[in-house]
Scaffold this active site. Structure first.
Site, PDB file in Angstrom:
ATOM      1  CG  ASP A 142     -50.808 -30.345  36.521  1.00  0.00           C
ATOM      2  OD1 ASP A 142     -49.730 -30.772  36.960  1.00  0.00           O
ATOM      3  OD2 ASP A 142     -51.008 -29.131  36.286  1.00  0.00           O
ATOM      4  CD  GLU A 146     -46.625 -29.994  39.685  1.00  0.00           C
ATOM      5  OE1 GLU A 146     -46.413 -31.050  40.315  1.00  0.00           O
ATOM      6  OE2 GLU A 146     -47.245 -29.971  38.606  1.00  0.00           O
ATOM      7  CG  ASN A 195     -47.866 -31.794  34.347  1.00  0.00           C
ATOM      8  OD1 ASN A 195     -47.313 -31.854  35.453  1.00  0.00           O
ATOM      9  ND2 ASN A 195     -48.227 -30.644  33.806  1.00  0.00           N
TER      10      ASN A 195
END
Length: 296
Positions: free
Chosen positions: A203, A22, A152
């Site tokens: 996301d 991430e 997100n």
């Protein structure tokens, strides 16, 4: 559905696979890409030109990195914002946020053009409504949106007047007017893209110089491009189903680096998805822009 799906063309960076990759970002001053394995408590450093990779252990789960200056960075973690010395890796907790809540951690985030940071928190087991989205400016913390399950897609329009975000559990990409001088909302969020019935989850995202939103789709192995009015323009295939977040990289911000995850996958699933957790650079050209520095 996408008007156009572009088959994967690119490279997998020769770095260990992440359990939960991430928070990628790129420092154009040094030509270095950075990203996290949140669950592994690792910060990756990758010099694009040479291919060099370094792994830096972290004292807490981290998920967002922003440049402060040539010697310092800000790292958003489960305890709040740490100030990190780039050269030595030494870290100091600068702004505690949910530090007393062991059930939550940081997730997605990005620096607004004003130098303020937006970032989200969530339950470590994605508990419903356990997290929030915060605005942090020079140490002042403002809780913008409570009751978020999986924050997100935080990114900003090129003029700094629009912020985008999502709760992946709801799967609606939101937009809200913000003050370009402060990054604080000036209106109420509205739905830009309703994908509550679509494949996978919205996301991480970045917004390019034309205002196009490039959004990684968890569970669908793609990065989807949306126009500023929410039209789905195209999809870029990613060779890992759990694609998590893109970042603009390269001397002209002309390519996308994309992280991915293997969290929650059993051996059979990993056998069918062998690239899971890897980090990729896509060949498809984009008109990216570099992230602003965080102002302490």
């Amino acid at each position: 559905m996408a008007e156009k799906t572009i088959t994967f063309s690119g490279t997998a960076i020769k770095a260990p696979a992440c359990m939960l990759g991430e928070g990628p970002t790129f420092d154009p001053h040094t030509g270095t890409a950075w990203w996290f394995d949140i669950l592994g408590k690792i910060l990756f450093e990758h010099v694009i030109a040479t291919g060099a990779i370094r792994q830096h252990p972290l004292p807490a789960m981290g998920s967002v990195l922003a440049r402060v200056d040539s010697e310092r960075q800000i790292v958003a973690t489960e305890a709040g914002l740490y100030l990190r010395e780039t050269g030595t890796g030494a870290m100091e907790l600068l702004t505690p946020i949910e530090a007393d809540n062991a059930a939550t951690r940081s997730n997605d985030g990005r620096v607004h053009q004003s130098g303020a940071l937006w970032f989200g928190t969530m339950g470590k087991n994605a508990e419903t409504g356990a997290g929030a989205i915060y605005h942090v400016a020079r140490g002042t913390v403002t809780k913008l949106y409570p009751g978020i399950s999986i924050p997100n897609a935080i990114c900003f329009s090129p003029d700094g007047a629009i912020a985008y975000f999502t709760d992946t559990a709801v799967n609606k990409l939101m937009r809200v007017a913000v003050d370009p001088a402060t990054g604080l909302p000036t209106g109420e969020p509205e739905v830009l893209v309703d994908d509550s019935g679509g494949e996978g989850g919205i996301d991480g995202a970045v917004c390019d110089v034309d205002g196009v939103i490039w959004n990684a789709r968890w569970g669908a192995g793609s990065v989807d491009a949306y126009s500023p009015d929410g039209q789905h323009l195209l999809s870029l295939e990613v060779p890992a189903s759990k694609s998590t977040c893109p970042a603009f990289v390269g001397p002209d911000a002309g390519r996308l680096l994309v992280t991915s995850a293997r969290e929650g996958m059993n051996q059979d699933q990993l056998a069918r998805d062998p690239e899971a957790g890897n980090t990729f650079i896509l060949d498809h050209p984009v008109k990216g822009r570099f992230e602003p520095d965080y102002l302490i």
